[in-house]
Design a protein around this motif. Structure first.
Motif, PDB file in Angstrom:
ATOM      1  N   THR A 161      18.769  -4.490  -1.263  1.00 19.60           N
ATOM      2  CA  THR A 161      18.140  -5.752  -1.643  1.00 19.60           C
ATOM      3  C   THR A 161      19.193  -6.633  -2.294  1.00 19.60           C
ATOM      4  OG1 THR A 161      17.469  -4.891  -3.800  1.00 19.60           O
ATOM      5  CG2 THR A 161      15.885  -4.675  -1.986  1.00 19.60           C
ATOM      6  N   ARG A 201      13.751  -5.408  -6.193  1.00 15.87           N
ATOM      7  CA  ARG A 201      12.753  -4.995  -5.202  1.00 15.87           C
ATOM      8  C   ARG A 201      13.331  -3.880  -4.343  1.00 15.87           C
ATOM      9  NH1 ARG A 201       8.490  -8.431  -5.146  1.00 15.87           N
ATOM     10  NH2 ARG A 201       7.722  -7.644  -3.177  1.00 15.87           N
ATOM     11  N   MET A 250      13.258  -2.381  -0.545  1.00 17.30           N
ATOM     12  CA  MET A 250      12.960  -2.851   0.806  1.00 17.30           C
ATOM     13  C   MET A 250      13.022  -1.662   1.745  1.00 17.30           C
ATOM     14  SD  MET A 250      12.419  -5.756   2.519  1.00 17.30           S
ATOM     15  CE  MET A 250      13.224  -7.053   1.610  1.00 17.30           C
ATOM     16  N   GLU A 308       8.088  -4.010   7.859  1.00 16.41           N
ATOM     17  CA  GLU A 308       8.970  -4.098   6.698  1.00 16.41           C
ATOM     18  C   GLU A 308       8.113  -4.245   5.446  1.00 16.41           C
ATOM     19  OE1 GLU A 308      12.731  -6.723   6.402  1.00 16.41           O
ATOM     20  OE2 GLU A 308      11.069  -7.892   5.549  1.00 16.41           O
ATOM     21  N   SER A 367       8.357  -4.778   1.163  1.00 17.73           N
ATOM     22  CA  SER A 367       9.132  -5.094  -0.024  1.00 17.73           C
ATOM     23  C   SER A 367       8.242  -4.799  -1.230  1.00 17.73           C
ATOM     24  CB  SER A 367       9.536  -6.576   0.003  1.00 17.73           C
ATOM     25  OG  SER A 367      10.172  -6.937  -1.198  1.00 17.73           O
TER      26      SER A 367
END
Length: 154
Positions: A100, A105, A107, A118, A120
């Motif tokens: 990230t 965060r 990911m 995806e 997050s």
């Protein structure tokens, strides 16, 4: 009368635009394959709650958000190519960890499934394992072609 209709139309249109600008996903782009039928089937099964947070209203195809952005999901992203990035298997779904931009965060993107999903997750989410278990159940119906972890994993 026509002027009144224009005013009403502008008011309604402005309200819709303002609603989208206030959306917790403003700035979160759809994946290039967000209109894939697999993403539509996934959207029909988004949980109302995830990681203790409620799902936010989102009007963009292939996107789901919980907890005002603590968890963001994009269906229809490009599947990752073979990689040396860290990979974890959760209930039969392989997830590749992505770096990230230092924004706190995590990911992850599904591996071996097309379209890819995806996710997050904000650093503030304390139940990441439970979130991944729930999301793995959600994306498991997307046909798997490859695994990033062979056998027992690493």
């Amino acid at each position: 009368m026509a002027a009144g209709a224009v005013v009403v139309g502008l008011g309604v249109g402005g309200g819709l635009v303002a609603g989208e600008l206030d959306s917790p996903v403003f700035g979160l782009a759809q994946g290039p394959f967000a209109t894939d039928p697999a993403c539509a089937r996934l959207a029909d099964r988004y949980p109302d709650r995830l990681g203790g947070d409620t799902r936010d209203r989102v009007s963009f195809e292939g996107l789901a958000v919980w907890g005002h952005g603590t968890v963001e999901l994009r269906c229809g992203v490009n599947p990752p190519a073979p990689t040396t990035d860290a990979c974890v298997s959760v209930d039969g779904v392989d997830w590749v960890w992505r770096e990230t931009a230092g924004d706190g965060r995590k990911m992850l993107v599904t591996y071996g499934r097309s379209p890819a999903v995806e996710v997050s997750v904000a650093d503030s989410v304390t139940g990441l394992d439970a979130v991944l278990v729930e999301l793995s159940r959600l994306v498991a119906p997307i046909r798997e072609g490859d695994k990033c972890l062979a056998g027992g994993g690493s």
